[in-house]
Scaffold this active site. Structure first.
Site, PDB file in Angstrom:
ATOM      1  CE  LYS A  97      -1.415  77.707   0.422  1.00 41.10           C
ATOM      2  NZ  LYS A  97      -0.239  76.879   0.753  1.00 41.10           N
ATOM      3  CB  SER A 123      -1.211  72.956  -0.471  1.00 38.96           C
ATOM      4  OG  SER A 123      -0.501  73.901   0.328  1.00 38.96           O
ATOM      5  CB  SER A 166       2.760  73.648   0.314  1.00 38.52           C
ATOM      6  OG  SER A 166       2.056  72.536   0.567  1.00 38.52           O
TER       7      SER A 166
END
Lengths: 498, 494
Positions: free
Chosen positions: B79, B160, B184
């Protein structure tokens, strides 16, 4: 208690002063990073990723900084809070990389304490005032902007960013410039004893924000102003006086004091407004979520307590009681940790070489240090740690005086030569034959000469003018080149004259 | 032999160890997959060299007869909230565009130390703020899933960690890192039919992870199944002296102790999680989940978490408050974007840089955070929210006296179409309604896929555990996984 008053057109005004002193914690590393804190390094050479607030960087507390704050609190007899917490103070400025300063607003590490200060230097016990400490919290320093390196740009030096500061907040207990100055000097003395701050105000290791308000005696506190970053005891005293007078003038002219931040201009001898109300900051304090609350255990506190040195007040009492020093001398010697350390080294060495007790040697040692050595250093413009005469050499000189080898005047003479040549006292005495003599035969011969040369004075003395005794002593000593033992001279003169 | 990209972390690891295929073959196969999946927009930066270097190292170690590292030769996605040394790290923002850290986050370093390789930096909601992956400066991530019946509307992969979830679901990476502040990891896992666990707060170091809300942020793994999550988490977690909120505890052997046997476990069903308007399919899946854990031997208990309804409002005060302060460092002075208009002073430069560098959702949260911390409002909002947080944590403590784990839906809906909720931030925030309470309490929680809705889209079930009981959470996840038999995968249209 204080009789300090500002004379105004409407009568006398009293000044109310509180100080917020920022003291840089003595530690090798910053409060929340491992970067060095050494003074005078190249700009931006002591900046870690954390200090520069790179993305994802996290603070971790430096235990040494915590320890020093706790020890300082203990030295001020203050409450140590076992639970304290770091808060963020948010504002934008180029010298503040994170966009916030980590401080302790809600739960400071040290609570209330107090220190007592002497207001009369000559007579330290005559007027003593106790000044309250509100709190001590620890926080990060910001960096520094340099505006003089380029015509259109400002540069940022982050070497100081993240350095640990103790903010020592007093209560508004001071009522005169002298009290404010004495408080700051005492605080500096204590942190130096403790070793938590070097107290070097000219290097910015210690600086004061001076809160001043005025009121008619006995009335409510007036609105205060805060004069920032004042960097000497003398300047703090000036700020109190100047700002109090300014406030009185404003009020008496029908104006109002606004709560504001001011700065001190020592060249012009005035304070000036720094920020207007429109820029008033809302710092949006809140607990720093990157840091857990600080919880101190008993073992840590005990170790802090055990590591504290003898503090100035206790030392002063001991010097008076155990060493028999005068209050003034004891106060002078203990005001500064380095002076006390020097004195104690001198005394210990004197005891060793002279083989006499502390109490016998303390007074002459104190007198010599305060009047002879300080006087000489003053003339040379040097500080004690730059003294050309070491405690060991000083002890040697004092020992020669104690065993009668040197008279007072001879000792002064030898000391002068020591300062010039850096030689030891014994060597000087040996080489220059400066030994004191108690040889009665030699002295009697000189006395006979003095009498012969001064028949008029002899006649007057015999006629009742006894004050002339000193004259004969002086003449005899002079003729002996200062080497005669004064006690023997006195003794023999009395015998001849009476 | 079938395509190695159809394999998960454990199978790749074991295959490389056994010599069934080389690490290089694995890396090459995934690198090709990544390069062909641009339509998903799951990556901000591709790093084939990193993955191939790790593969070469693994193959060399095997050839030399060395004992292989735990993840030797396994490629993963990272990420783009994790700082990676020398590789652009943006948090999906314009303000950090082009920023290449000179340091490596603790979590990513641990994974490289374990032998894993990086296929690239995965897209996300900007600064991890969002539930749909529509706030990235680098464009929306598009879910590999599509609704059945000819509806080709691009769907949200969740947020997210939407780049992570999309890439795993599309089989272009076998596993990835995520971060979870209010859900998330779990919500995007649910949206894309994969597994993801947010461990106990403090299990994974936050050092080197671009901060959103420090007291909530926690890294975790996302992967195709529970076992793969356990393997990745073991190699991400651990005490880090550089993070003072890191837990000083050893890392348990979660993989070794995996068991789908729930006999003797009590699983709580919190009544407050049954919301009005929850789609019947989600309610039905929840009921199905209850049957599955019963089948695995667990006893079901009805429990109450009375302060649940206050969790979301409290979260949307605390998280923006911390974010408003954490994001202050992006000021144009030291790195990243600087916008210096003609004649601008310092304040103007800050304003211009931040106006240009932050997206709308980030600005919205900075404004909310600044407001709730400001003088006069602090007590009304921030202090109150912290009290709520304490009450929510206490709710959980109370239920642990009667049960070991909680079972709830992960999200209140299946994936929605991109653009569907962007105009209504509050509707968007509601996506986190089931994930936020455990985040506020710092508890481990996981989402596992349970089934499909009527449109053929995945739905997830959430298991919440006691502090530090990742094992219990993983085991319940495994029990559900074994019974759900979830094998659905999106058709490759990209």
């Amino acid at each position: 208690m204080s009789e300090y008053r500002i004379k105004g057109e409407t009568g006398d005004w009293e000044v109310v002063v509180g100080l917020e002193v920022h003291a840089q914690v003595t530690s090798n590393a910053k409060l929340f990073s491992g970067a060095s804190t050494a003074f005078g390094a190249e700009p931006n050479s002591q900046v870690s990723l954390i200090d520069a607030a790179m993305p994802g960087m996290l603070p971790t507390p430096n235990e040494e900084c915590i320890r020093q704050a706790v020890r300082t609190g203990m030295a001020l007899g203050a409450v140590i809070n076992k639970y304290s917490r770091f808060d963020r103070k948010n504002y934008f400025y180029a010298d503040l990389p994170q966009g916030y300063q980590i401080s302790q607003l809600f739960h400071p590490i040290v609570g209330e304490g107090e220190i007592s200060v002497s207001l009369d230097e000559k007579n330290p016990d005559a007027e003593v005032k106790t000044i309250g400490i509100e709190r001590i919290h620890i926080e990060q320093d910001a960096g520094k902007l340099m505006h003089d390196q380029h015509p259109t740009r400002s540069y940022v030096d982050l070497n100081r960013a993240g350095v640990a500061l103790m903010e020592i907040v007093s209560k508004p207990d001071m009522r005169s410039p002298i009290e404010a100055g004495a408080y700051l000097a005492k605080l500096r003395s204590i942190v130096r004893y403790v070793g938590s701050c070097d107290g070097n105000m000219d290097q910015g290791s210690m600086r004061a924000d001076v809160n001043v308000s005025v009121r008619k005696p006995g009335e409510e506190f007036g609105t205060r102003t805060e004069t920032k970053n004042v960097n000497s005891v003398r300047f703090v005293m000036q700020v109190v006086e100047i700002e109090a007078k300014r406030q009185v003038a404003v009020i008496e002219a029908g104006g109002r004091i606004v709560q504001e931040t001011r700065l001190f201009d020592p060249d012009r001898g005035e304070t000036r407004s720094m920020r207007s109300k429109e820029d008033a900051h809302d710092y949006r304090y809140f607990p720093d979520p990157d840091l857990l609350p600080l919880v101190l255990d008993d073992a840590f506190l005990d170790a802090c307590q055990a590591s504290l040195p003898e503090l100035p007040d206790a030392k002063r009492r001991r010097y008076e009681q155990d060493l028999g020093l005068t209050a003034y001398n004891a106060a002078v010697l203990t005001a500064d940790a380095d002076t006390a350390r020097w004195f104690e080294a001198l005394l210990a060495e004197s005891v060793r070489v002279a083989g006499k007790s502390n109490s016998e040697l303390a007074r002459p040692a104190a007198n010599w240090l305060i009047s002879d050595l300080f006087g000489a250093l003053n003339k040379l413009g040097k500080s004690l740690d730059e003294s050309p005469v070491s405690p060991e050499r000083g002890a040697e000189l004092l020992a020669l005086q104690a065993d009668g080898t040197l008279s007072g005047p001879l000792a002064k003479q030898v000391f002068e030569i020591m300062l010039e040549t850096g030689d030891g006292a014994s060597k000087i005495v040996e080489e220059r034959g400066l030994k004191q003599t108690s040889d009665t035969g030699a002295i009697e011969a000189v006395i006979a000469e003095v009498m012969a040369k001064n028949p008029n004075q002899l006649e007057q003395y015999r006629g009742g003018k006894e004050a002339l005794f000193g004259f004969f002593v002086g003449q005899t000593m002079k003729a002996m080149g200062g080497k005669a033992n004064p006690a023997v001279v006195n003794e023999l003169l009395k015998r001849v004259l009476n | 032999m079938s395509d190695v990209t159809d394999l998960g972390i454990a199978q790749l690891r074991d295959g490389i160890r056994a010599g069934t295929f080389s690490a290089r073959e694995v890396a090459d196969a995934f690198v090709v997959k990544v390069s062909r999946a641009k339509a998903l927009n799951a990556f901000i930066v591709e790093t084939p060299d990193h993955a191939i270097a790790a593969a070469k190292e693994a193959d060399a170690a095997r050839a030399a007869g060395e004992v292989l590292k735990p993840l030797a030769g396994v490629p993963i996605g990272m990420k783009d909230l994790f700082c990676t040394k020398g590789v652009q790290t943006t948090a999906a923002s314009h303000i950090l565009e082009g920023f290449k850290p000179v340091y490596e986050s603790t979590v990513s370093q641990k994974l490289w130390d374990a032998g894993a390789g990086m296929l690239g930096k995965l897209n996300l909601d900007q600064f991890a703020m969002g539930s749909s992956n529509e706030t990235s400066y680098f464009g929306n991530v598009i879910s590999p899933w599509q609704r059945g019946g000819g509806d080709n509307a691009p769907l949200a992969p969740g947020g997210s960690s939407g780049g992570s979830s999309a890439a795993i679901a599309a089989r272009i990476v076998p596993g990835a890192t995520g971060t979870d502040t209010g859900g998330s990891i779990r919500q995007p896992a649910a949206f894309t039919g994969i597994s993801g666990i947010k461990p106990t707060y403090g299990r994974c170091s936050r050092w080197g992870v671009v901060a959103f809300a420090s007291s909530l942020d926690q890294a975790g793994p996302m992967a195709r199944d529970v076992k793969d999550c356990a393997i990745l988490l073991e190699n991400m977690a651990g005490f880090d002296p550089k993070d003072s909120t890191s837990l000083e505890l050893p890392v348990p052997k979660w993989e070794e102790n995996l068991s789908g046997d729930l006999r003797g476990k009590k699983i709580g069903i919190p009544s407050e999680y049954l919301l009005d308007g929850t789609p019947p399919e989600i309610v039905a899946l929840w009921q199905q989940g209850i049957e599955w854990v019963k089948d695995a031997g667990a006893e079901i208990v009805e429990v109450s978490l009375p302060h649940t309804k206050y969790a979301l409002p409290a979260y949307y005060i605390i998280a923006p408050a911390e974010a408003s302060s954490n994001l202050a460092r992006y000021d144009g002075v030291r790195y990243g974007l600087r916008d210096l208009p003609e004649g601008a002073n310092l304040q103007d430069m800050y304003a211009a840089t931040r106006a240009a560098g932050f997206g709308d959702e980030v600005k919205r949260r900075i404004l909310i955070g600044t407001y709730v911390l400001s003088a006069g409002f602090y007590d009304a909002y921030y202090t109150q929210a912290q009290k709520v947080r304490t009450l929510i944590a206490r709710d959980f403590e109370n239920v642990w006296t009667v049960c070991d784990l909680l079972l709830t839906p992960t999200a209140p809906s299946a994936a929605f179409a991109l653009g569907e909720k962007m105009a209504d931030p509050l509707a968007m925030y509601l996506n986190d309604v089931f994930t936020v309470p455990s985040s506020l309490a710092g508890l481990p929680a996981m989402s596992v896929p349970g089934g499909l809705d009527k449109n053929g889209l995945p739905l997830g079930l959430q298991i919440i555990g006691k502090p530090l009981d990742e094992q219990g959470v993983l085991n319940a996840g495994l029990a559900i996984e074994q019974r759900a038999g979830f094998v659905a995968r999106p058709e490759a249209w990209w």
